[in-house]
Design a protein around this motif. Structure first.
Motif, PDB file in Angstrom:
ATOM      1  N   VAL A   1       0.850  -1.202   0.000  1.00 49.76           N
ATOM      2  CA  VAL A   1       0.000   0.000   0.000  1.00 49.76           C
ATOM      3  C   VAL A   1       0.884   1.250   0.000  1.00 49.76           C
ATOM      4  N   TRP A   2       1.874   1.278   0.898  1.00 47.83           N
ATOM      5  CA  TRP A   2       2.834   2.382   0.907  1.00 47.83           C
ATOM      6  C   TRP A   2       3.505   2.505  -0.461  1.00 47.83           C
ATOM      7  N   SER A   3       3.880   1.361  -1.020  1.00 47.53           N
ATOM      8  CA  SER A   3       4.575   1.355  -2.294  1.00 47.53           C
ATOM      9  C   SER A   3       3.711   1.942  -3.402  1.00 47.53           C
ATOM     10  N   ALA A   4       2.435   1.551  -3.434  1.00 46.78           N
ATOM     11  CA  ALA A   4       1.531   2.053  -4.469  1.00 46.78           C
ATOM     12  C   ALA A   4       1.399   3.563  -4.403  1.00 46.78           C
ATOM     13  N   VAL A   5       1.336   4.108  -3.188  1.00 48.13           N
ATOM     14  CA  VAL A   5       1.201   5.558  -3.019  1.00 48.13           C
ATOM     15  C   VAL A   5       2.481   6.280  -3.437  1.00 48.13           C
ATOM     16  N   MET A   6       3.622   5.809  -2.931  1.00 49.38           N
ATOM     17  CA  MET A   6       4.885   6.490  -3.221  1.00 49.38           C
ATOM     18  C   MET A   6       5.323   6.309  -4.664  1.00 49.38           C
ATOM     19  N   ALA A   7       5.148   5.090  -5.200  1.00 52.10           N
ATOM     20  CA  ALA A   7       5.595   4.824  -6.563  1.00 52.10           C
ATOM     21  C   ALA A   7       4.787   5.621  -7.578  1.00 52.10           C
ATOM     22  N   ARG A   8       3.526   5.868  -7.292  1.00 56.75           N
ATOM     23  CA  ARG A   8       2.704   6.678  -8.203  1.00 56.75           C
ATOM     24  C   ARG A   8       3.259   8.084  -8.307  1.00 56.75           C
ATOM     25  N   LYS A   9       3.700   8.647  -7.172  1.00 53.14           N
ATOM     26  CA  LYS A   9       4.249   9.999  -7.155  1.00 53.14           C
ATOM     27  C   LYS A   9       5.667  10.045  -7.706  1.00 53.14           C
ATOM     28  N   ALA A  10       6.491   9.047  -7.344  1.00 54.33           N
ATOM     29  CA  ALA A  10       7.924   9.126  -7.649  1.00 54.33           C
ATOM     30  C   ALA A  10       8.278   8.596  -9.033  1.00 54.33           C
ATOM     31  N   VAL A  11       7.718   7.453  -9.423  1.00 60.12           N
ATOM     32  CA  VAL A  11       8.118   6.841 -10.687  1.00 60.12           C
ATOM     33  C   VAL A  11       6.951   6.632 -11.647  1.00 60.12           C
ATOM     34  N   GLY A  12       5.793   7.213 -11.311  1.00 57.13           N
ATOM     35  CA  GLY A  12       4.657   7.146 -12.222  1.00 57.13           C
ATOM     36  C   GLY A  12       3.990   5.793 -12.330  1.00 57.13           C
ATOM     37  N   GLU A  13       4.169   4.942 -11.317  1.00 62.38           N
ATOM     38  CA  GLU A  13       3.518   3.625 -11.346  1.00 62.38           C
ATOM     39  C   GLU A  13       2.022   3.782 -11.101  1.00 62.38           C
ATOM     40  N   ARG A  14       1.213   3.206 -11.982  1.00 59.87           N
ATOM     41  CA  ARG A  14      -0.235   3.241 -11.823  1.00 59.87           C
ATOM     42  C   ARG A  14      -0.772   1.814 -11.873  1.00 59.87           C
ATOM     43  N   LEU A  15      -1.543   1.484 -10.849  1.00 62.38           N
ATOM     44  CA  LEU A  15      -2.061   0.125 -10.752  1.00 62.38           C
ATOM     45  C   LEU A  15      -3.389  -0.015 -11.477  1.00 62.38           C
ATOM     46  N   LEU A  16      -3.559  -1.164 -12.139  1.00 60.30           N
ATOM     47  CA  LEU A  16      -4.841  -1.505 -12.732  1.00 60.30           C
ATOM     48  C   LEU A  16      -5.812  -1.913 -11.622  1.00 60.30           C
ATOM     49  N   PRO A  17      -7.116  -1.880 -11.895  1.00 60.31           N
ATOM     50  CA  PRO A  17      -8.091  -2.306 -10.873  1.00 60.31           C
ATOM     51  C   PRO A  17      -7.805  -3.689 -10.306  1.00 60.31           C
ATOM     52  N   GLN A  18      -7.383  -4.641 -11.181  1.00 56.36           N
ATOM     53  CA  GLN A  18      -7.086  -5.991 -10.690  1.00 56.36           C
ATOM     54  C   GLN A  18      -5.917  -5.968  -9.712  1.00 56.36           C
ATOM     55  N   GLN A  19      -4.948  -5.078  -9.918  1.00 59.22           N
ATOM     56  CA  GLN A  19      -3.790  -4.994  -9.026  1.00 59.22           C
ATOM     57  C   GLN A  19      -4.173  -4.369  -7.691  1.00 59.22           C
ATOM     58  N   ILE A  20      -5.027  -3.351  -7.720  1.00 59.20           N
ATOM     59  CA  ILE A  20      -5.516  -2.753  -6.477  1.00 59.20           C
ATOM     60  C   ILE A  20      -6.274  -3.808  -5.669  1.00 59.20           C
TER      61      ILE A  20
ATOM     62  N   THR B   1       8.399   0.261   9.613  1.00 56.96           N
ATOM     63  CA  THR B   1       9.217  -0.725   8.905  1.00 56.96           C
ATOM     64  C   THR B   1       8.677  -0.971   7.499  1.00 56.96           C
ATOM     65  N   ALA B   2       7.364  -1.112   7.389  1.00 58.91           N
ATOM     66  CA  ALA B   2       6.746  -1.300   6.074  1.00 58.91           C
ATOM     67  C   ALA B   2       7.019  -0.095   5.177  1.00 58.91           C
ATOM     68  N   PHE B   3       6.975   1.095   5.770  1.00 57.45           N
ATOM     69  CA  PHE B   3       7.275   2.314   5.011  1.00 57.45           C
ATOM     70  C   PHE B   3       8.711   2.284   4.492  1.00 57.45           C
ATOM     71  N   TRP B   4       9.668   1.892   5.346  1.00 53.42           N
ATOM     72  CA  TRP B   4      11.075   1.828   4.919  1.00 53.42           C
ATOM     73  C   TRP B   4      11.244   0.847   3.764  1.00 53.42           C
ATOM     74  N   GLY B   5      10.577  -0.313   3.865  1.00 55.58           N
ATOM     75  CA  GLY B   5      10.691  -1.310   2.809  1.00 55.58           C
ATOM     76  C   GLY B   5      10.149  -0.810   1.480  1.00 55.58           C
ATOM     77  N   ALA B   6       9.005  -0.130   1.535  1.00 57.34           N
ATOM     78  CA  ALA B   6       8.429   0.423   0.309  1.00 57.34           C
ATOM     79  C   ALA B   6       9.291   1.557  -0.242  1.00 57.34           C
ATOM     80  N   LEU B   7       9.829   2.376   0.639  1.00 62.87           N
ATOM     81  CA  LEU B   7      10.675   3.487   0.209  1.00 62.87           C
ATOM     82  C   LEU B   7      11.922   2.974  -0.503  1.00 62.87           C
ATOM     83  N   TYR B   8      12.494   1.876   0.010  1.00 58.69           N
ATOM     84  CA  TYR B   8      13.660   1.277  -0.647  1.00 58.69           C
ATOM     85  C   TYR B   8      13.323   0.862  -2.078  1.00 58.69           C
ATOM     86  N   GLY B   9      12.169   0.234  -2.262  1.00 56.58           N
ATOM     87  CA  GLY B   9      11.778  -0.205  -3.585  1.00 56.58           C
ATOM     88  C   GLY B   9      11.658   0.948  -4.564  1.00 56.58           C
ATOM     89  N   VAL B  10      11.152   2.077  -4.096  1.00 57.35           N
ATOM     90  CA  VAL B  10      10.990   3.249  -4.964  1.00 57.35           C
ATOM     91  C   VAL B  10      12.335   3.932  -5.219  1.00 57.35           C
TER      92      VAL B  10
END
Length: 305
Positions: free
Chosen positions: A113-132, A169-178
């Protein structure tokens, strides 16, 4: 031909992320035992230090080209090291001292969830409805799997503190991915794993020395030594390399959702090795998590708008 190569690459990346998640889950069980003899920060230093040195040796023998760096990338690698190999294990270890593992598992399940929010802002990742839907199903699966273990019981102040640290911790993990995306665009996964792992060891080393690292190493027994080697090699070098390699092929959220396999693997191994009981509710939750992962990573013909 190119499309087939991309599909094979995506399948390999998904397989790598799944294997990494299994190793991380198994490492939880190993750490629970090893931490009785080795303090938590010292154990992290051994895990990342041995793992990083192993990757460095592999690179020096077979891939010397990956060791060459532009100095301008060093601040980014240092930041990745701080986030994933210092802050992540610290908030995880301390958080589990204040809350139950089942509650902590749900907090960590918010990583995609953190990743979806941050990645949308930082790298333009957009999830399809099935992915959400897959992310939601995966998080719900964790809640169902651990519901019978008191997950939904009222939390005291210390449990709330632990929950907050596991959320962090979950936030740190998602932030690393982005944050890793820009480094992985220029360097191989081996480079982006090796240097941050060694830098993270350097960050934690002063704390580990105060904690008693030398005496802990000197007093290692045979069984604990094997556990340390397991978390350093398979749960460290191999696991983190596969995780980072998956990030070079998949989006941050596609990789982050695999984190929800970790506690399920840990609980399954605990049932197998420690005679803990698994209920049908747990099996239902496990199925939901796997289904969520498949939804998030199901091949698609086009990109999300």
């Amino acid at each position: 031909m190119r499309a087939k190569a991309e599909v094979r690459g995506a399948l390999g990346a998904n397989a790598g992320a799944a294997v990494a998640a299994v190793f991380f889950g198994a490492s939880v069980v190993a750490v629970r035992v090893a931490v009785r003899d080795v303090p938590p920060v010292s154990l992290a230093v051994l895990r990342f230090g041995i793992g990083g040195l192993l990757l460095l040796v592999v690179a020096a023998i077979w891939r010397r080209d990956v060791l060459r760096l532009d100095r301008r990338i060093l601040p980014r690698l240092a930041l990745l090291a701080l986030v994933f190999y210092a802050l992540f294990p610290l908030s995880f270890n301390v958080g589990l001292r204040f809350t139950e593992a089942s509650r902590g598992a749900l907090m960590l399940a918010t990583m995609p969830v953190w990743s979806a929010v941050m990645a949308r802002k930082a790298v333009g990742e957009r999830l399809l409805p099935q992915q959400i839907a897959g992310v939601a199903l995966s998080v719900a699966g964790i809640a169902v799997a651990f519901a019978e273990r008191g997950l939904l019981a009222p939390a005291g102040r210390t449990a709330i503190l632990g929950d907050a640290l596991l959320l962090l911790t979950a936030f740190w993990g998602a932030l690393y991915g982005v944050l890793s995306q820009s480094a992985l665009a220029r360097y191989s996964a081996l480079t982006v794993t090796t240097y941050p792992m060694l830098l993270g060891t350097a960050y934690l080393l002063p704390v580990a020395l105060v904690e008693g690292l030398p005496s802990a190493v000197a007093g290692l027994r045979g069984d604990t030594l094997w556990l340390v080697l397991f978390v350093a090699i398979l749960g460290g070098a191999v696991g983190f390399y596969l995780w980072t390699a998956a990030l070079s092929r998949l989006t941050p959220t596609q990789v982050a959702v695999y984190v929800n396999i970790n506690p399920l693997v840990a609980a399954s191994l605990a049932a197998l090795l420690l005679d803990e009981r698994l209920t049908w509710l747990f099996i239902l939750g496990f199925t939901a998590v796997v289904g969520g992962v498949l939804l998030v990573n199901r091949p698609r013909s086009g990109r999300a708008p």
